[in-house]
Design an enzyme around this catalytic site. Structure first.
Site, PDB file in Angstrom:
ATOM      1  N   GLU A  93      32.402   7.897  -7.386  1.00  0.00           N
ATOM      2  CA  GLU A  93      32.048   9.312  -6.869  1.00  0.00           C
ATOM      3  C   GLU A  93      31.424   9.294  -5.634  1.00  0.00           C
ATOM      4  OE1 GLU A  93      32.766  11.328 -11.377  1.00  0.00           O
ATOM      5  OE2 GLU A  93      30.782  11.083 -10.618  1.00  0.00           O
ATOM      6  N   GLU A 122      38.049   8.827 -14.324  1.00  0.00           N
ATOM      7  CA  GLU A 122      37.310   9.560 -15.224  1.00  0.00           C
ATOM      8  C   GLU A 122      37.958  10.924 -15.603  1.00  0.00           C
ATOM      9  OE1 GLU A 122      33.142  10.122 -14.498  1.00  0.00           O
ATOM     10  OE2 GLU A 122      32.805   8.097 -13.956  1.00  0.00           O
TER      11      GLU A 122
END
Length: 353
Positions: free
Chosen positions: A163, A261
């Site tokens: 991320e 995710e």
């Protein structure tokens, strides 16, 4: 879906008040948009056409609870685990953090043969972690990880600074790219060849509005592009412009896409199947439409995670709701999803030494 999509499903009339597992699964749109069926270049461990690698996670406790509740279900094709670049913890042996959650890569190797590992390397801009990584301050940790990875003798998907564009990580692109390249170069110099390097975007409004390309280390350093899917899936199969940008970028650079995710963060209620229509149908339809080559689902109680910025996230464990779980397994037990198997590594193009 438009008429240009390749359809592998058909419509069915459903009793909305008393849906069966088959009814629930039939709501998933299994069309594949031809736009996302493109050739991949400079990558590794990609499932064959028509297949998607199934991964579950994300802590030792989550995985143990999942296995205890679903003993009769097939083992997924892989498991996710986490560690941080400043220290070699949670890799070769178990490490429990202050919230009581544990990470243990080696346990996954020993307990689950014929599976892959999706390994998330925490590296942020705060505390100059990324800058220090780029300067080589953590080289001893990377070398230890490299030695462990080689000994694991299985495909490992390494998310370096996962991320990277998330506001919560405060990563400056220049520092991130320098650190990413340094890590990959060092691992390659150590002779690591069973690791696929994953470039994982948060697929949301980016830190300081930097363009996505600013964080890209280059085609030679990226095997996979990845996204996170949390709140994205509650509004249908359109996950927004930031997600679209990542998918377009992956296509332009001929890289497969992984959902690294994912979780229905508003929770899986014990007494209602509503989350199936509100999140799961959209999520799974998206994976078909966009030809997603790997998905990693997190079954966890977010309300106990003690992670900054997610105080409103709820309990999203699959075992909360038997009907939702049955529908999940009805879908993921299809041959489309690669699970634990003696032929899994071969299917991924990995020849075990």
């Amino acid at each position: 879906m438009t008429s240009c999509l390749l359809s592998y499903g058909q419509d069915k009339e459903i009793d909305q008040n008393h849906p069966t597992t088959e009814d629930m699964v039939s709501k998933i749109q299994t069309d594949i948009d031809p736009e996302f069926m493109y050739e991949y270049q400079q990558t590794k461990f990609v499932p064959p056409e028509g297949k998607t690698l199934l991964i579950m996670g994300q802590t030792v406790e989550d995985i143990s609870e999942y296995r205890a509740h679903f003993k009769g279900q097939p083992t997924p094709g892989g498991w996710s685990a986490y560690w941080g670049i400043p220290e070699f913890s949670g890799v070769r042996k178990a490490h429990k953090n202050e919230t009581g959650a544990s990470q243990d890569h080696q346990m996954l190797v020993e307990d689950f043969p014929n599976t892959v590992i999706q390994s998330a390397m925490w590296m942020v801009g705060k505390w100059e972690v990324a800058k220090n990584a780029g300067k080589g301050q953590y080289d001893d940790v990377i070398i230890k990880y490299s030695n462990w990875a080689k000994a694991a003798k299985r495909p490992i998907y390494l998310r370096i600074g996962y991320e990277f564009d998330g506001v919560h990580n405060e990563l400056e692109p220049e520092a991130y790219v320098k650190a990413y390249k340094h890590i990959v170069n060092l691992m390659r110099a150590e002779g690591v060849d069973n690791v696929a390097f994953v470039w994982h975007s948060y697929a949301a409004k980016p830190y300081k509005d930097y363009p996505l390309s600013a964080w890209y280390p280059g085609d030679d350093y990226v095997d996979w592009v990845a996204i996170s899917v949390f709140g994205h899936a509650y509004g249908g199969t359109d996950f927004g412009p930031y997600c679209d940008d990542v998918l377009a970028f992956a296509k332009a650079h001929h890289k497969p896409v992984m959902i690294a995710e994912s979780s229905p963060i508003q929770g899986i209620d014990k007494n209602s199947n509503a989350v199936w229509d509100q999140w799961f149908v959209n999520f799974l339809s998206f994976t078909y439409q966009k030809n997603i080559k790997a998905i990693s689902f997190i079954t966890t109680n977010w309300s106990k995670a003690s992670i900054d910025g997610i105080s409103e996230w709820k309990d999203s464990r699959l075992n909360n709701n038997a009907q939702v779980a049955k529908a999940w397994f009805k879908e993921t037990n299809k041959a489309r999803y690669l699970k634990q198997s003696p032929k899994l590594f071969k299917d991924l193009g990995y020849l075990k030494p």
